[in-house]
Scaffold this motif. Structure first.
Motif, PDB file in Angstrom:
ATOM      1  N   TYR A 138      -2.292  42.768  18.148  1.00 15.49           N
ATOM      2  CA  TYR A 138      -2.490  43.886  18.822  1.00 15.49           C
ATOM      3  C   TYR A 138      -2.595  45.179  17.726  1.00 15.49           C
ATOM      4  O   TYR A 138      -2.273  45.047  16.791  1.00 15.49           O
ATOM      5  CB  TYR A 138      -0.798  43.959  19.262  1.00 15.49           C
ATOM      6  CG  TYR A 138      -0.402  45.447  20.162  1.00 15.49           C
ATOM      7  CD1 TYR A 138      -0.815  45.634  21.175  1.00 15.49           C
ATOM      8  CD2 TYR A 138       0.262  46.351  19.380  1.00 15.49           C
ATOM      9  CE1 TYR A 138      -0.661  46.676  22.100  1.00 15.49           C
ATOM     10  CE2 TYR A 138       0.457  47.653  20.188  1.00 15.49           C
ATOM     11  CZ  TYR A 138       0.239  47.775  21.397  1.00 15.49           C
ATOM     12  OH  TYR A 138       0.170  48.855  22.051  1.00 15.49           O
ATOM     13  N   GLN A 196      -4.004  49.510  20.882  1.00 15.58           N
ATOM     14  CA  GLN A 196      -5.113  49.727  21.710  1.00 15.58           C
ATOM     15  C   GLN A 196      -4.901  50.586  23.097  1.00 15.58           C
ATOM     16  O   GLN A 196      -5.662  51.064  23.756  1.00 15.58           O
ATOM     17  CB  GLN A 196      -5.828  48.576  21.917  1.00 15.58           C
ATOM     18  CG  GLN A 196      -5.309  47.273  22.651  1.00 15.58           C
ATOM     19  CD  GLN A 196      -4.714  46.293  21.787  1.00 15.58           C
ATOM     20  OE1 GLN A 196      -4.116  46.443  20.776  1.00 15.58           O
ATOM     21  NE2 GLN A 196      -5.021  45.137  21.843  1.00 15.58           N
ATOM     22  N   PHE A 197      -3.639  50.276  23.540  1.00 17.45           N
ATOM     23  CA  PHE A 197      -3.125  51.161  24.867  1.00 17.45           C
ATOM     24  C   PHE A 197      -2.668  52.291  24.440  1.00 17.45           C
ATOM     25  O   PHE A 197      -1.557  52.800  23.793  1.00 17.45           O
ATOM     26  CB  PHE A 197      -1.800  50.075  25.560  1.00 17.45           C
ATOM     27  CG  PHE A 197      -2.152  48.786  25.645  1.00 17.45           C
ATOM     28  CD1 PHE A 197      -3.507  48.369  26.521  1.00 17.45           C
ATOM     29  CD2 PHE A 197      -1.388  47.685  25.345  1.00 17.45           C
ATOM     30  CE1 PHE A 197      -3.721  46.923  26.543  1.00 17.45           C
ATOM     31  CE2 PHE A 197      -1.672  46.489  25.602  1.00 17.45           C
ATOM     32  CZ  PHE A 197      -3.053  46.070  26.178  1.00 17.45           C
ATOM     33  N   TYR A 237       1.527  41.111  24.471  1.00 17.46           N
ATOM     34  CA  TYR A 237       0.307  40.840  24.423  1.00 17.46           C
ATOM     35  C   TYR A 237      -0.259  39.817  23.415  1.00 17.46           C
ATOM     36  O   TYR A 237      -1.093  39.090  23.662  1.00 17.46           O
ATOM     37  CB  TYR A 237      -0.491  42.286  23.797  1.00 17.46           C
ATOM     38  CG  TYR A 237      -1.903  42.324  23.570  1.00 17.46           C
ATOM     39  CD1 TYR A 237      -2.707  42.481  24.431  1.00 17.46           C
ATOM     40  CD2 TYR A 237      -2.467  42.171  22.261  1.00 17.46           C
ATOM     41  CE1 TYR A 237      -4.003  42.592  24.506  1.00 17.46           C
ATOM     42  CE2 TYR A 237      -3.828  42.293  22.312  1.00 17.46           C
ATOM     43  CZ  TYR A 237      -4.827  42.430  23.339  1.00 17.46           C
ATOM     44  OH  TYR A 237      -6.008  42.457  23.196  1.00 17.46           O
ATOM     45  N   LYS A 274      -1.394  41.184  29.625  1.00 19.53           N
ATOM     46  CA  LYS A 274      -2.698  41.812  29.241  1.00 19.53           C
ATOM     47  C   LYS A 274      -2.629  43.440  29.806  1.00 19.53           C
ATOM     48  O   LYS A 274      -1.642  43.680  30.644  1.00 19.53           O
ATOM     49  CB  LYS A 274      -3.828  41.148  29.842  1.00 19.53           C
ATOM     50  CG  LYS A 274      -4.151  39.813  29.346  1.00 19.53           C
ATOM     51  CD  LYS A 274      -5.205  39.049  30.095  1.00 19.53           C
ATOM     52  CE  LYS A 274      -5.136  37.600  29.325  1.00 19.53           C
ATOM     53  NZ  LYS A 274      -6.666  36.906  30.178  1.00 19.53           N
ATOM     54  N   GLY A 275      -3.443  44.144  29.404  1.00 16.83           N
ATOM     55  CA  GLY A 275      -3.408  45.495  30.050  1.00 16.83           C
ATOM     56  C   GLY A 275      -4.136  45.358  31.309  1.00 16.83           C
ATOM     57  O   GLY A 275      -4.767  44.750  31.742  1.00 16.83           O
ATOM     58  N   THR A 297      -6.075  47.755  31.963  1.00 17.11           N
ATOM     59  CA  THR A 297      -7.625  48.014  31.565  1.00 17.11           C
ATOM     60  C   THR A 297      -7.455  47.674  29.941  1.00 17.11           C
ATOM     61  O   THR A 297      -6.659  47.471  29.459  1.00 17.11           O
ATOM     62  CB  THR A 297      -8.195  49.546  31.748  1.00 17.11           C
ATOM     63  OG1 THR A 297      -7.486  50.361  30.810  1.00 17.11           O
ATOM     64  CG2 THR A 297      -7.717  49.959  33.034  1.00 17.11           C
ATOM     65  N   PRO A 298      -8.673  47.589  29.384  1.00 16.29           N
ATOM     66  CA  PRO A 298      -8.861  47.442  28.017  1.00 16.29           C
ATOM     67  C   PRO A 298      -7.838  48.299  27.167  1.00 16.29           C
ATOM     68  O   PRO A 298      -7.577  47.864  26.131  1.00 16.29           O
ATOM     69  CB  PRO A 298     -10.303  47.420  27.700  1.00 16.29           C
ATOM     70  CG  PRO A 298     -11.067  47.081  28.822  1.00 16.29           C
ATOM     71  CD  PRO A 298     -10.351  47.458  29.894  1.00 16.29           C
ATOM     72  N   LYS A 299      -7.938  49.476  27.850  1.00 21.09           N
ATOM     73  CA  LYS A 299      -7.053  50.848  26.897  1.00 21.09           C
ATOM     74  C   LYS A 299      -5.660  50.888  27.497  1.00 21.09           C
ATOM     75  O   LYS A 299      -5.312  52.141  27.211  1.00 21.09           O
ATOM     76  CB  LYS A 299      -8.164  51.781  26.539  1.00 21.09           C
ATOM     77  CG  LYS A 299      -9.023  51.512  25.796  1.00 21.09           C
ATOM     78  CD  LYS A 299     -10.030  52.469  25.175  1.00 21.09           C
ATOM     79  CE  LYS A 299     -11.210  52.099  24.179  1.00 21.09           C
ATOM     80  NZ  LYS A 299     -11.993  53.415  23.823  1.00 21.09           N
ATOM     81  N   GLN A 300      -5.612  50.603  28.619  1.00 21.18           N
ATOM     82  CA  GLN A 300      -4.163  51.066  29.329  1.00 21.18           C
ATOM     83  C   GLN A 300      -3.170  49.805  29.679  1.00 21.18           C
ATOM     84  O   GLN A 300      -3.894  48.741  30.214  1.00 21.18           O
ATOM     85  CB  GLN A 300      -4.585  51.732  30.745  1.00 21.18           C
ATOM     86  CG  GLN A 300      -5.418  53.026  30.352  1.00 21.18           C
ATOM     87  CD  GLN A 300      -4.733  54.021  29.984  1.00 21.18           C
ATOM     88  OE1 GLN A 300      -3.778  54.340  30.580  1.00 21.18           O
ATOM     89  NE2 GLN A 300      -5.179  54.829  29.210  1.00 21.18           N
TER      90      GLN A 300
END
Length: 370
Positions: free
Chosen positions: A37, A40-41, A58, A64-65, A67-70
């Protein structure tokens, strides 16, 4: 000889094909980190209450998120998504890995797995796309792993909003006693019918899979005294009044609450901060209880409020019955009465904090909290 050797090799090959590959055995040790981790969120701040749990989820591959950043920590979960998480717990625990993939509809593979492994029963849910409730999440997560790996570390007997007739009550109480659930307040309020959010699911997931994340709790009940509701451990007995002092105690949790009030018409129109400084309040408390074989030390006093009512909160330690108790004292004036409520706990800081934060005067808790 060549024919014999060929026969032996053929038999050996046939035997090897019959021996199954060694599979991972059921174990909590199967939960291992599989990712890193790196904050990234963007919607999960360092100060957010669930950030440690989101990080662990994570890293261990539980969530998981979106989205990749949320991560969408306040987003609601569907029943199907909750089943996916329960399946992951079960599959990793039993095989050491998570292998399930989407079907048609996307959640069918996970529902089938949950049915085959006793996580759910046919007819448990009328809609897999509906938002999951907190009670449903407790039901699924309590059944994802064997009861033997969720031993009791708490002794929770009652909850304000969960009774024997509440749906999933057995699973809810088992997770409270296992240290997985702690409630939304010092009384253990669970809100079983509220929709669960992703951040809450992350906290529950990590506590189910990682025993070191589980929490010990001392849940409170309220005892009425004048215009105050004193929070004491559920194990406390009934309050008694003797020599003008009201007291209630718990031998199990080694906690005591003592209250006293003095009425004088000269108090009317004053608040506590107008009559005493913080230092003089500390001294007055030490003097007031000295006749009851209590010796105070390391006292410090700060102003707090119960709604519009000003009060002093004095903290320190007290030597009582040859034991050194940590203590919190609230002193306030309401009308023509000055009240003092002493809370003490022996080597039980969780209970003391919950007693202090659960105290209500005029229906309001202290601000700031202890």
């Amino acid at each position: 000889m060549k024919k014999l050797l060929s026969l032996v090799l053929s038999l050996a090959l046939a035997f090897s094909l019959c021996v199954p590959a060694m599979a991972a055995s059921e174990s909590m040790a199967n939960f291992q980190k599989t990712a890193t981790y790196n904050n990234q969120f963007s919607d999960v701040s360092a100060s957010y209450w669930a950030t440690p749990s989101i990080k662990l989820c994570y890293e261990y591959g539980f969530m998981k998120g979106t989205t990749p950043k949320q991560f969408s920590p306040t987003g609601a979960l569907t029943v199907a998504e909750a089943i996916v998480m329960a399946d992951r717990l079960h599959e990793i625990y039993t095989t050491g890995q998570s292998t399930l993939t989407n079907g048609e509809p996307w959640y069918q593979t996970y529902v089938d797995y949950a049915l085959e492994n006793g996580i759910v029963q046919a007819g448990d849910f009328t809609s897999y796309t509906a938002k999951a409730t907190r009670g449903q999440m407790a039901y699924l997560f309590s059944r994802a792993l064997p009861a033997t790996v969720l031993p009791s570390i708490n002794n929770v007997q009652t909850l304000p909003d969960v009774t024997g007739s509440t749906k999933y009550s057995q699973e809810i109480f088992s997770l409270y006693n296992a240290g997985v659930l702690t409630g939304s307040d010092v009384f253990g309020t669970f809100k079983p019918n509220d929709n669960i959010i992703r951040a809450e699911a992350a906290a529950i997931l990590t506590r189910v899979a990682l025993p070191e994340q589980r929490k010990t709790v001392v849940l409170m009940k309220q005892v009425q005294w004048g215009n105050a509701k004193i929070a004491v451990p559920q194990s406390a007995g009934a309050g008694v009044t003797e020599n003008g002092y009201f007291s209630v105690s718990s031998q199990q949790d080694l906690c005591v609450a003592v209250a006293n009030a003095a009425t004088d018409k000269n108090f009317k129109g004053y608040n506590i901060t107008k009559l005493f400084t913080p230092d003089s309040m500390s001294q007055m408390i030490a003097t007031a209880f000295s006749t009851n074989d209590v010796q105070f030390k390391n006292m410090g006093t700060k102003t707090v409020t119960f709604g519009a009512l000003k009060a002093y909160r004095t903290t320190g330690s007290a030597l009582f019955n040859e034991g050194n108790y940590n203590c919190v004292v609230y002193t306030y004036i309401s009308g023509d009465t000055m009240s003092m409520i002493l809370l003490m706990a022996y080597e039980n800081d969780i209970a003391l904090q919950n007693m202090a934060n659960g105290l209500m005067v005029g229906g309001v808790t202290a601000s700031p909290q202890f």
